[in-house]
Motif scaffolding. Structure first.
Motif, short mmCIF file in Angstrom:
data_model
loop_
_atom_site.label_atom_id
_atom_site.label_comp_id
_atom_site.label_asym_id
_atom_site.label_seq_id
_atom_site.Cartn_x
_atom_site.Cartn_y
_atom_site.Cartn_z
N LYS A 1 46.42 51.95 41.25
CA LYS A 1 46.64 50.56 41.65
C LYS A 1 45.41 49.75 41.25
CE LYS A 1 46.90 47.94 45.94
NZ LYS A 1 46.82 48.02 47.40
N ILE A 2 45.63 48.47 40.92
CA ILE A 2 44.54 47.55 40.63
C ILE A 2 44.61 46.43 41.67
CG2 ILE A 2 43.56 45.92 38.96
CD1 ILE A 2 44.91 47.63 36.75
N ASP A 3 43.55 46.29 42.47
CA ASP A 3 43.50 45.20 43.45
C ASP A 3 43.26 43.87 42.75
OD1 ASP A 3 44.01 46.52 45.80
OD2 ASP A 3 41.91 46.69 46.41
N TYR A 4 42.30 43.86 41.82
CA TYR A 4 42.05 42.65 41.06
C TYR A 4 41.35 42.98 39.76
CZ TYR A 4 37.39 42.99 43.26
OH TYR A 4 36.17 43.43 43.70
N LEU A 5 41.57 42.13 38.80
CA LEU A 5 40.89 42.13 37.50
C LEU A 5 40.72 40.65 37.18
CD1 LEU A 5 39.83 43.65 34.97
CD2 LEU A 5 42.11 43.37 34.02
N GLU A 6 39.49 40.15 37.37
CA GLU A 6 39.27 38.70 37.28
C GLU A 6 38.03 38.39 36.46
OE1 GLU A 6 38.93 37.35 41.30
OE2 GLU A 6 41.04 37.68 41.72
N LEU A 7 38.04 37.20 35.90
CA LEU A 7 36.89 36.68 35.18
C LEU A 7 36.17 35.71 36.12
CD1 LEU A 7 38.60 35.97 31.74
CD2 LEU A 7 37.52 38.07 32.54
N ILE A 8 34.94 36.05 36.48
CA ILE A 8 34.20 35.28 37.47
C ILE A 8 32.89 34.78 36.86
CG2 ILE A 8 33.02 35.38 39.73
CD1 ILE A 8 36.02 35.74 40.03
N ASP A 9 32.60 33.51 37.09
CA ASP A 9 31.33 32.92 36.67
C ASP A 9 30.24 33.46 37.60
OD1 ASP A 9 29.06 31.26 36.43
OD2 ASP A 9 30.28 29.56 35.83
N PRO A 10 29.25 34.19 37.08
CA PRO A 10 28.23 34.79 37.95
C PRO A 10 27.33 33.76 38.63
CG PRO A 10 27.70 35.21 35.65
CD PRO A 10 29.05 34.54 35.68
N GLU A 11 27.26 32.56 38.10
CA GLU A 11 26.43 31.52 38.70
C GLU A 11 27.09 30.92 39.93
OE1 GLU A 11 23.32 30.85 37.58
OE2 GLU A 11 23.66 32.45 36.13
N THR A 12 28.40 30.71 39.87
CA THR A 12 29.12 30.06 40.96
C THR A 12 29.91 31.03 41.83
OG1 THR A 12 31.09 29.67 39.62
CG2 THR A 12 29.38 27.96 39.58
N ASN A 13 30.08 32.27 41.35
CA ASN A 13 30.87 33.29 42.02
C ASN A 13 32.31 32.83 42.24
OD1 ASN A 13 31.09 35.90 43.06
ND2 ASN A 13 30.75 35.21 45.16
N SER A 14 32.82 32.09 41.26
CA SER A 14 34.21 31.61 41.34
C SER A 14 34.90 31.85 39.99
CB SER A 14 34.25 30.13 41.71
OG SER A 14 33.54 29.37 40.75
N ASN A 15 36.21 31.72 40.00
CA ASN A 15 36.98 31.91 38.76
C ASN A 15 36.48 30.95 37.69
OD1 ASN A 15 38.62 33.94 39.81
ND2 ASN A 15 40.11 32.48 40.58
N ILE A 16 36.55 31.40 36.45
CA ILE A 16 36.02 30.59 35.37
C ILE A 16 36.93 29.40 35.08
CG2 ILE A 16 34.81 32.50 34.27
CD1 ILE A 16 37.10 32.44 32.12
N THR A 17 36.33 28.38 34.49
CA THR A 17 37.10 27.27 33.98
C THR A 17 37.43 27.59 32.52
OG1 THR A 17 35.15 26.09 33.22
CG2 THR A 17 35.87 25.66 35.48
#
Length: 134
Positions: free
Chosen positions: A95-111
């Motif tokens: 199972k995969i809980d999540y696979l996400e691209l996160i901006d390490p500076e803001t700790n949020s999903n990338i734009t």
């Protein structure tokens, strides 16, 4: 005076860093993720993995490392992320809980405009949950 935390659980590191900086004089030192010779992040949970699961975990790390380069070149990252998820399941992840691209500076999903991100993943072999970021 100091607390040393690894980047393997980057999101936890950021939360602890914010909490400590607001209340204490302790300095949080970010440490690189230590990996075995095949790339698998060293963790106490690895002792619970079979040899085949460790090999599959190494394949997942190498796939993500290679994919990070390719993701920066494609416009529709969603399609490539879906292919990566399918490959991870083929490697034996239950199972995969999540696979996400996160901006390490803001700790949020990338734009859509940024190429500054890490790939964050949580997946399972049997009932063992593994996390990583590349």
């Amino acid at each position: 005076k100091y607390i040393f935390l690894g980047k393997k659980d980057y999101q936890q590191l950021i939360l602890i860093k914010k909490f400590i900086s607001n209340k204490y004089k302790t300095r949080v030192i970010q440490c690189k993720t230590i990996r075995d010779t095949k790339g698998l992040a060293l963790s106490s949970r690895n002792f619970l993995l079979s040899k085949n699961e460790k090999n599959a975990g190494s394949k997942i790390y190498k796939l993500l490392k290679k994919s990070k380069f390719h993701l920066k070149k494609v416009k529709n990252k969603t399609i490539l992320l879906k292919k990566i998820k399918n490959k991870i399941i083929e490697f034996g992840a239950r199972k995969i809980d999540y696979l996400e691209l996160i901006d390490p500076e803001t700790n949020s999903n990338i734009t859509k405009k940024t190429n500054n991100y890490n790939i964050f993943i949580a997946y399972y072999f049997r009932n063992i949950r593994l996390i990583d970021n590349i």
